[in-house]
Scaffold this motif. Structure first.
Motif, mmCIF file in Angstrom:
data_model
loop_
_atom_site.group_PDB
_atom_site.id
_atom_site.type_symbol
_atom_site.label_atom_id
_atom_site.label_comp_id
_atom_site.label_asym_id
_atom_site.label_seq_id
_atom_site.Cartn_x
_atom_site.Cartn_y
_atom_site.Cartn_z
ATOM 1 N N UNK A 150 0.832 -1.211 0.000
ATOM 2 C CA UNK A 150 0.000 0.000 0.000
ATOM 3 C C UNK A 150 0.867 1.263 0.000
ATOM 4 N N UNK A 151 1.963 1.224 0.749
ATOM 5 C CA UNK A 151 2.842 2.395 0.800
ATOM 6 C C UNK A 151 3.441 2.672 -0.584
ATOM 7 N N UNK A 152 3.932 1.642 -1.228
ATOM 8 C CA UNK A 152 4.490 1.850 -2.572
ATOM 9 C C UNK A 152 3.435 2.342 -3.547
ATOM 10 N N UNK A 153 2.247 1.794 -3.410
ATOM 11 C CA UNK A 153 1.164 2.201 -4.303
ATOM 12 C C UNK A 153 0.833 3.687 -4.088
ATOM 13 N N UNK A 154 0.744 4.103 -2.845
ATOM 14 C CA UNK A 154 0.410 5.508 -2.555
ATOM 15 C C UNK A 154 1.525 6.425 -3.067
ATOM 16 N N UNK A 155 2.758 6.032 -2.845
ATOM 17 C CA UNK A 155 3.884 6.840 -3.346
ATOM 18 C C UNK A 155 3.799 7.025 -4.860
ATOM 19 N N UNK A 156 3.418 5.972 -5.550
ATOM 20 C CA UNK A 156 3.368 6.059 -7.017
ATOM 21 C C UNK A 156 2.103 6.716 -7.539
ATOM 22 N N UNK A 157 1.025 6.623 -6.786
ATOM 23 C CA UNK A 157 -0.261 7.059 -7.332
ATOM 24 C C UNK A 157 -0.793 8.373 -6.784
ATOM 25 N N UNK A 158 -0.174 8.898 -5.751
ATOM 26 C CA UNK A 158 -0.512 10.259 -5.303
ATOM 27 C C UNK A 158 0.365 11.182 -6.149
ATOM 28 N N UNK A 159 -0.202 11.687 -7.230
ATOM 29 C CA UNK A 159 0.635 12.314 -8.259
ATOM 30 C C UNK A 159 0.693 13.832 -8.155
ATOM 31 N N UNK A 160 -0.168 14.401 -7.289
ATOM 32 C CA UNK A 160 -0.106 15.850 -7.066
ATOM 33 C C UNK A 160 0.103 16.081 -5.573
ATOM 34 N N UNK A 161 0.500 17.284 -5.223
ATOM 35 C CA UNK A 161 0.681 17.588 -3.812
ATOM 36 C C UNK A 161 -0.656 17.486 -3.070
ATOM 37 N N UNK A 162 -1.728 17.896 -3.770
ATOM 38 C CA UNK A 162 -3.051 17.803 -3.134
ATOM 39 C C UNK A 162 -3.381 16.346 -2.814
#
Lengths: 251, 251
Positions: free
Chosen positions: A194-206
């Motif tokens: 989940x951490x890797x996924x969030x790092x890759x998929x949260x693509x904007x600062x928002x």
């Protein structure tokens, strides 16, 4: 703009991870006074009953939460990874999952299985907090839904400590710690994905900020459950009308 | 079958009303220790701040809850009666409604309007309980949604007592009790309509029992909010991470 007024630039993957870890330091329920009492051996058997009984409502909701997340993903790859969580909690024919193991823990505290499963007397505040988790993974963005699971990043050391202390202080539970035993390996694996996924998929600062907020919101959900337990069963010790009352153990 | 195992026959309108009133006796929050302290003059100004600040989240949700109920009704007659509630809380141009009056009460305790409206620091447990009310009126049957409003049957005597005690014990609030003043007449009117409606529209014993359960569930929602306030601000007095902290008053 960020909360501090500086321009909102994208965080590096590492900076995002640091901020997520900082949320855990600050708000994860390893700090909660109810857990402190538990680990110091200061909870009565009745208080452990109330804890195991109420937390069943959380445990049994987990695979439902994960199915809701599964249902929101458009990616077979994501779903293949995520469905493991449902298997872990629901088990397979002949192999008990996390929910069954939790019931066995509750039984070892002295609450009959039927009463646990009936959910009759679960603290309303626990119910509301757990249901808020379902709302979080349903109504917020998909990145937030996934990020809310990241409390698992912090669970390993809490669970290791707990298993150690339970054997010492509550020997009547020592042969019923299968739930925690399994989580020792499951949670870090899940958290890692989940951490890797969030790092890759949260693509904007928002999106990054939303992920951090979602983790904070999840910590609040865990914390509120323990607040309710503490209020009802420790201090001042006032269960609301209709709530579970600890049962005496026949020796 | 009823819970006691006797055959489930339809209750008379009067018997149904008696059972609904019994729920109020047993579970309405007039009995809650936080209210007892309030009415005995034993709350500090900071505790009243925390109460007014947190309860704003409930107040501002009421017209949303009523709009959800409105949206579920197929009857223009029902909707004509029910829409009054939204007017009462939202007001009319030039005439403050219940939400605005509540903000003025919170200001009188010493919490700035902007902070009230921001909702920043509302106890998560209060938020979850209030949100559970929205779930109740959305996901349960329409009879249950209407019946959940019947706590208003019990509010008049609580509000009369409160106004009296506030003038005595917390004189800094005496000119800001407009919210309660209005509710003295609004709530009984609304309760009367809803009670008659439930009596007429709960047409099976199962629906009657569901109406009684919904009122119990609503009482739990009110009770849980006060439990959370008590735990955070009275005893043991542990606000969760990020929660509102009482503000000192400049004299």
């Amino acid at each position: 703009m960020t909360a501090t007024g500086s321009p909102a630039t994208l965080l590096s993957a590492q900076a995002l991870e640091e901020q997520l870890r900082a949320v855990g330091e600050e708000r994860y329920h390893h700090q909660h006074p109810f857990h402190r009492l538990m680990h110091e051996g200061k909870l009565t058997r009745g208080q452990l009953q109330a804890w195991a009984f109420n937390r069943y409502y959380y445990q049994k909701t987990i695979p439902i939460k994960d199915a809701l997340i599964l249902a929101r993903s458009e990616s077979p790859e994501f779903r293949r990874a995520w469905r493991k969580r449902i298997v872990d909690h629901d088990g397979e024919p002949g192999t008990p999952g996390g929910i069954e193991k939790w019931i066995r823990l509750a039984e070892a505290t002295g609450v009959p299985r039927d009463l646990v499963i009936s959910e009759r007397g679960v603290l309303p505040a626990v119910r509301y907090a757990v249901d808020a988790y379902l709302t979080l993974v349903t109504k917020h963005s998909f990145v937030e839904a996934v990020a809310s699971s990241l409390t698992e990043m912090f669970s390993k050391s809490l669970i290791s400590l707990r298993m150690d202390r339970m054997v010492t202080h509550y020997p009547y539970l020592s042969s019923s710690l299968g739930y925690f035993e399994s989580r020792l390996s499951q949670a870090p694996e899940d958290a890692n994905f989940a951490l890797n996924w969030v790092k890759q998929n949260a693509k904007t600062r928002a999106e990054q900020d939303a992920a951090i907020s979602a983790l904070r919101a999840k910590c609040d959900i865990l914390w509120a459950q323990l607040d309710a337990l503490y209020f009802a069963y420790v201090e001042p010790g006032w269960p609301p009308p209709g709530a579970f009352l600890p049962r005496s153990i026949e020796g």
